[in-house]
Scaffold this motif. Structure first.
Motif, mmCIF file in Angstrom:
data_model
loop_
_atom_site.group_PDB
_atom_site.id
_atom_site.type_symbol
_atom_site.label_atom_id
_atom_site.label_comp_id
_atom_site.label_asym_id
_atom_site.label_seq_id
_atom_site.Cartn_x
_atom_site.Cartn_y
_atom_site.Cartn_z
ATOM 1 N N VAL A 1 51.114 54.833 31.508
ATOM 2 C CA VAL A 1 51.383 56.098 32.209
ATOM 3 C C VAL A 1 50.855 56.048 33.650
ATOM 4 C CG1 VAL A 1 50.873 58.561 32.224
ATOM 5 C CG2 VAL A 1 51.565 57.458 30.107
ATOM 6 N N ILE B 1 48.329 53.084 26.259
ATOM 7 C CA ILE B 1 49.152 54.242 26.660
ATOM 8 C C ILE B 1 48.759 54.682 28.077
ATOM 9 C CG2 ILE B 1 49.655 56.699 26.232
ATOM 10 C CD1 ILE B 1 49.190 56.226 23.278
ATOM 11 N N ALA B 2 47.446 54.812 28.290
ATOM 12 C CA ALA B 2 46.969 55.312 29.579
ATOM 13 C C ALA B 2 47.379 54.381 30.714
ATOM 14 C CB ALA B 2 45.454 55.475 29.533
ATOM 15 N N SER C 1 51.648 61.188 28.421
ATOM 16 C CA SER C 1 50.791 60.356 27.547
ATOM 17 C C SER C 1 50.717 60.968 26.156
ATOM 18 C CB SER C 1 49.359 60.259 28.072
ATOM 19 O OG SER C 1 49.332 60.176 29.460
ATOM 20 N N PRO D 1 49.891 63.745 32.277
ATOM 21 C CA PRO D 1 49.221 63.556 30.980
ATOM 22 C C PRO D 1 50.053 64.093 29.816
ATOM 23 C CG PRO D 1 47.647 64.305 32.603
ATOM 24 C CD PRO D 1 48.991 64.369 33.265
#
Ligand SMILES: Nc1ncnc2c1ncn2[C@@H]1O[C@H](COP(=O)(O)OP(=O)(O)OP(=O)(O)O)[C@@H](O)[C@H]1O
Ligand SMILES: [Mg+2]
Length: 326
Positions: free
Chosen positions: A239, A235-236, A257, A254
């Motif tokens: 993003v 995910i990080a 995310s 964030p």
């Protein structure tokens, strides 16, 4: 993290989806995504042309989970009080009585949110975020569950106030119902209407679970779904890539995310699992992230859209093969 009965929860989700699709004709995956957003306690923004079943879908969702539903048509002269409510002076007994606005419901459909003036938009978006309503200094908790579906029209209209990016960011997913996908679907919609013998088939729809049970499912999604470190890293990476992409002026925050994480946990539950897979992330990344990007002006002119950017990123980031399931 409690062990959950994934099979039983999946069965409940299947019943909700089947109840909705018993009336709504269209993409079952779209229905899954709406349900995922609701289970993740998030709000959905729809961008679609008129007449494509958004009102129908919202009501079907509300009634199949035994929830109250209200709808507000946004107009350029709508005031915050028209949605939130106000206090009315009662001269007979010399007191103010609280008049609760349509926001005091479980499922709130805000039609054409981008036609409402900025002050009303921000009042509503504040309620969505904080889940409480302040009327003349008095604060009231929103009902639970509380879920907003807002629609905006893609056609350029006069008297539109586009939602600022900070407000668009509040929606967990941005979806679109789109036109019927085949001649068959087109026919089925008309045939269903003939079967219903009335314009509103939702009126006597029986719920498949209670609102309390639905709240229970939301808790499971929040607390009991395992997400492996490898999946979190995935995910990080996605993003971060939105911020490095050469066509992007402003990437996802964030909050993006977190939206992707929450929606993915809900999708896992719908699929009968108690852990998130990289596939869940892939399924939702475009709908959870694209609306948070601002492209560079010269690329907007070239008609590259945000959804395409996320798709490119998904192809570039390697999908983790090994991850723990619990
Ligand atoms: N996919 C669909 N399946 C079943 N019925 C549909 C579908 N799409 C539209 N309809 C029917 O078409 C009519 C219009 O749908 P609806 O009011 O839900 O559209 P809408 O997207 O909310 O439109 P608007 O943007 O104008 O509010 C309703 O009677 C609905 O039953
Ligand atoms: Mg409608």
């Amino acid at each position: 993290m409690k062990r959950i009965d994934s099979k039983k929860i999946k069965a409940a989700c299947d019943r909700i989806i089947a109840r909705i699709c018993g009336t709504y004709v269209g993409d079952e995956q779209l229905v899954e995504k709406i349900l995922a957003a609701a289970l993740a306690n998030g709000h959905v923004l729809f961008e679609d042309n008129p007449g494509l079943g958004k009102t129908l879908l919202s009501k079907l969702l509300a009634f199949s989970i035994d929830c109250k539903f209200s709808r507000v048509q946004c107009t350029p002269d709508i005031l915050p009080a028209d949605i939130l409510g106000t206090k009315v002076w009662r001269p007979n007994d010399g007191s103010f009585e609280l008049f609760k606005g349509p926001v005091f419901t479980n499922v709130l459909l805000l039609d054409e949110i981008n036609r409402s003036p900025p002050k009303t938009q921000s009042a509503v978006l504040e309620v969505m975020e904080e889940r409480q309503v302040t009327i003349e200094g008095e604060t009231h908790r929103c009902e639970e569950p509380f879920f907003v579906l807002a629609t905006q029209n893609p056609i350029e209209y006069e008297g539109r106030y586009p939602l600022p990016e900070a407000q668009i960011d509040r929606f967990i997913l941005k979806l679109s119902t789109g036109y019927p996908r085949s001649l068959e679907e087109e026919k089925l919609i008309v045939n269903r209407r003939i079967e219903w013998k009335k314009d509103d088939p939702t009126r006597d729809l029986e719920p498949v679970i209670s609102a309390r049970e639905f709240k229970g499912l939301q808790k499971v999604v929040e607390n009991d779904i395992y997400v492996d470190d490898v999946v979190i890293k995935y995910i990080a990476e996605i993003v971060r890539k939105t911020r490095e992409h050469q066509q992007v002026e402003v990437g996802a925050s964030p909050r993006g995310s977190l939206a992707l994480l929450k929606a993915s946990r809900a999708l896992a539950v719908i699929k009968g699992r108690d852990f998130v897979t990289p596939d869940d992330i892939k399924t939702l990344a475009v709908d959870a992230l694209a609306h948070r990007l601002i492209l560079k002006v010269e690329d907007v002119m070239r008609l590259i859209d945000e959804r395409k950017v996320i798709k490119q990123i998904l192809e570039a980031v390697s999908v983790p093969k090994y991850y723990r399931e619990r």
